[in-house]
Design an enzyme around this catalytic site. Sequence first.
Site, PDB file in Angstrom:
ATOM      1  N   GLU A 142      27.785  47.136  21.899  1.00 47.39           N
ATOM      2  CA  GLU A 142      27.708  47.388  20.465  1.00 47.39           C
ATOM      3  C   GLU A 142      26.409  46.827  19.912  1.00 47.39           C
ATOM      4  O   GLU A 142      25.822  45.895  20.469  1.00 47.39           O
ATOM      5  CB  GLU A 142      28.905  46.731  19.763  1.00 47.39           C
ATOM      6  CG  GLU A 142      28.986  47.026  18.275  1.00 47.39           C
ATOM      7  CD  GLU A 142      30.312  46.598  17.659  1.00 47.39           C
ATOM      8  OE1 GLU A 142      30.516  46.860  16.463  1.00 47.39           O
ATOM      9  OE2 GLU A 142      31.139  46.002  18.383  1.00 47.39           O
TER      10      GLU A 142
ATOM     11  N   ASN B  31      36.738  54.392  15.276  1.00 44.34           N
ATOM     12  CA  ASN B  31      37.051  53.109  15.898  1.00 44.34           C
ATOM     13  C   ASN B  31      37.852  52.263  14.925  1.00 44.34           C
ATOM     14  O   ASN B  31      37.471  52.130  13.759  1.00 44.34           O
ATOM     15  CB  ASN B  31      35.758  52.370  16.266  1.00 44.34           C
ATOM     16  CG  ASN B  31      36.015  50.920  16.638  1.00 44.34           C
ATOM     17  OD1 ASN B  31      36.452  50.612  17.741  1.00 44.34           O
ATOM     18  ND2 ASN B  31      35.773  50.002  15.705  1.00 44.34           N
ATOM     19  N   GLU B  32      38.961  51.701  15.418  1.00 42.63           N
ATOM     20  CA  GLU B  32      39.790  50.808  14.601  1.00 42.63           C
ATOM     21  C   GLU B  32      39.978  51.367  13.189  1.00 42.63           C
ATOM     22  O   GLU B  32      39.709  50.709  12.184  1.00 42.63           O
ATOM     23  CB  GLU B  32      39.205  49.393  14.574  1.00 42.63           C
ATOM     24  CG  GLU B  32      39.220  48.732  15.951  1.00 42.63           C
ATOM     25  CD  GLU B  32      38.861  47.251  15.928  1.00 42.63           C
ATOM     26  OE1 GLU B  32      38.527  46.713  14.854  1.00 42.63           O
ATOM     27  OE2 GLU B  32      38.921  46.629  17.003  1.00 42.63           O
TER      28      GLU B  32
ATOM     29  N   TYR C 229      42.660  41.449  22.352  1.00 40.19           N
ATOM     30  CA  TYR C 229      41.809  40.323  22.739  1.00 40.19           C
ATOM     31  C   TYR C 229      42.664  39.104  23.078  1.00 40.19           C
ATOM     32  O   TYR C 229      43.742  38.903  22.515  1.00 40.19           O
ATOM     33  CB  TYR C 229      40.834  39.972  21.611  1.00 40.19           C
ATOM     34  CG  TYR C 229      39.711  40.968  21.451  1.00 40.19           C
ATOM     35  CD1 TYR C 229      38.574  40.884  22.241  1.00 40.19           C
ATOM     36  CD2 TYR C 229      39.798  42.001  20.526  1.00 40.19           C
ATOM     37  CE1 TYR C 229      37.536  41.799  22.107  1.00 40.19           C
ATOM     38  CE2 TYR C 229      38.766  42.919  20.380  1.00 40.19           C
ATOM     39  CZ  TYR C 229      37.630  42.817  21.183  1.00 40.19           C
ATOM     40  OH  TYR C 229      36.615  43.721  21.052  1.00 40.19           O
TER      41      TYR C 229
ATOM     42  N   GLU D  42      38.742  48.123  24.195  1.00 35.06           N
ATOM     43  CA  GLU D  42      38.252  46.781  23.847  1.00 35.06           C
ATOM     44  C   GLU D  42      39.263  45.764  24.366  1.00 35.06           C
ATOM     45  O   GLU D  42      40.429  45.785  23.946  1.00 35.06           O
ATOM     46  CB  GLU D  42      38.050  46.612  22.336  1.00 35.06           C
ATOM     47  CG  GLU D  42      36.863  47.382  21.785  1.00 35.06           C
ATOM     48  CD  GLU D  42      36.538  47.039  20.330  1.00 35.06           C
ATOM     49  OE1 GLU D  42      36.827  45.891  19.904  1.00 35.06           O
ATOM     50  OE2 GLU D  42      36.030  47.933  19.630  1.00 35.06           O
TER      51      GLU D  42
ATOM     52  N   GLN E 249      32.010  42.119  25.675  1.00 38.47           N
ATOM     53  CA  GLN E 249      31.071  43.208  25.818  1.00 38.47           C
ATOM     54  C   GLN E 249      30.150  42.927  27.008  1.00 38.47           C
ATOM     55  O   GLN E 249      30.278  41.884  27.648  1.00 38.47           O
ATOM     56  CB  GLN E 249      30.280  43.381  24.530  1.00 38.47           C
ATOM     57  CG  GLN E 249      31.143  43.862  23.377  1.00 38.47           C
ATOM     58  CD  GLN E 249      30.329  44.210  22.140  1.00 38.47           C
ATOM     59  OE1 GLN E 249      29.106  44.258  22.145  1.00 38.47           O
ATOM     60  NE2 GLN E 249      31.017  44.429  21.043  1.00 38.47           N
TER      61      GLN E 249
END
Length: 497
Positions: A27, A174-175, A245, A301, A350
């Site tokens: 990103e 995204n999201e 996450y 992610e 990432q």
Amino acid sequence: MSATRAVIDLDLPGARISRHLYGHFAEHLGRCIYGGFWVGEDSPIPNIRGIRTDVVEALRALQIPNLRWPGGCFADEYHWRDGVGPREERPTMVNTHWGNVVEDNSFGTHEFLDLCELLGADPYISANVGSGSVREMREWVDYLTGVGASPMTNLRRANGREEPWKVPFWGVGNESWGCGGNMRAEAYADLARQYATYCRDHGDNKLYRIAAGANSDDYSWTETLMRTIGGCGKGPLQGISLHYYTIAGDWDDKGHATDFSLDEYYATLAKANKIDELLRRHSTVMDMFDPCGKVGLVLDEWGTWWNVADGTNPGFLYQQNTIRDALVASLHFDTFHRHAKRLTMANIAQTVNVLQAMILTDPDTNALVRTPTYHVFEMNTAHHDADSLAVHLLDAPTRDDISMVSASASTKDGTALISLSNLDAEESRPIVLDLRGREVSGHTARILSAKTPQAHNTPANPDAVAPQAFEGVTAHPAGLQLELPPHSYVTVSVTLS
């Protein structure tokens, strides 16, 4: 201490483990792109058309299958036309999501596709739904993959690229439940169908369109999305995403990357272990609407997220990477292999200098450091596109209902790779590999370990945590046996007769 027995039927292959489960994410955030991948053509750092040579060489060893770009939250504020054409003519913007720094758009579409070609990776582009338009995404698809003469293919040629690229993977936002628009599931699901409908296949480039899926355990989002987009190949989308996450604390205080207690170590593993429940339950929801299994689940992610390193920009999400992070990765991969029938892609967050990175580049010395997580990826390359093998663990010790031994296996081309993790921070663990169904004619093994779970690599000591040959695997009447040291990761490659 009785040994843990890992029973593996070598002659009963299961679902294919797509290499795309080992995907990556880059990103426009912190020093991932600028100072990580991109240094510019005039940099004294060795580069290929502005892309760091040492980063490319290090990542090629991982056989990266795909790379997701330009975000993340950044994607829904990114307008692709700002990043094509002569660099000196590209407009600038302020990256309000990540540190309020100036984005000069010197790394744009052509540079990203150049990077993917250097890496040998398939591009995965996240398109702007939050602040963009159907036309903007459609024209990006046409610009990159279109054939013949059209306004977008002519613009591509004017910008120096005659032939179309192969760009299979496209994220439709995204999201969208958060930074991508704060939408309701029903509103986004209709948009996803609309956007996907206007993104067309050109020539022999077949699009794999991925809807912005749920955050963690939001199963209602998945249910609404699947009900709307449809299954069994009848809808316009081929995948839906999921984000999860791993943190030790809470979102206000996620924990320190290197200074953590044993309680925090085990809390981290408990959080990482939840990925199995998430994949299982989201898959169950998908099965209701897609019993044919045509829609893939894409965990695009995942990874650890700690408090930022002291003295760094809080918007850059820079953190160190320890043995603990490596074991979070190994635990995830074992889980991915078990869910390979529905899980078609995963992208760690990432690749460089951000969150659970493969590589850290030092801004003062320009040194490149491979992290412990990098080594887990490298040690697992033989799992790419291999057939999964079920591993049945017997007599594995537990702590807080979590097995302290994690394992997975696969077979390909007359070999099998067995991955083993001892998650116990203090005690070693004897393992018997009960190998059935085929004869084993040879084996080799490697180990990733260190004195403490806090061990990590730095420019001054880049190989403090690095794989070593492991000679501790010996013959056993059932197959093979070994002893796993505390907080260690071992891969055993066996040759099959």
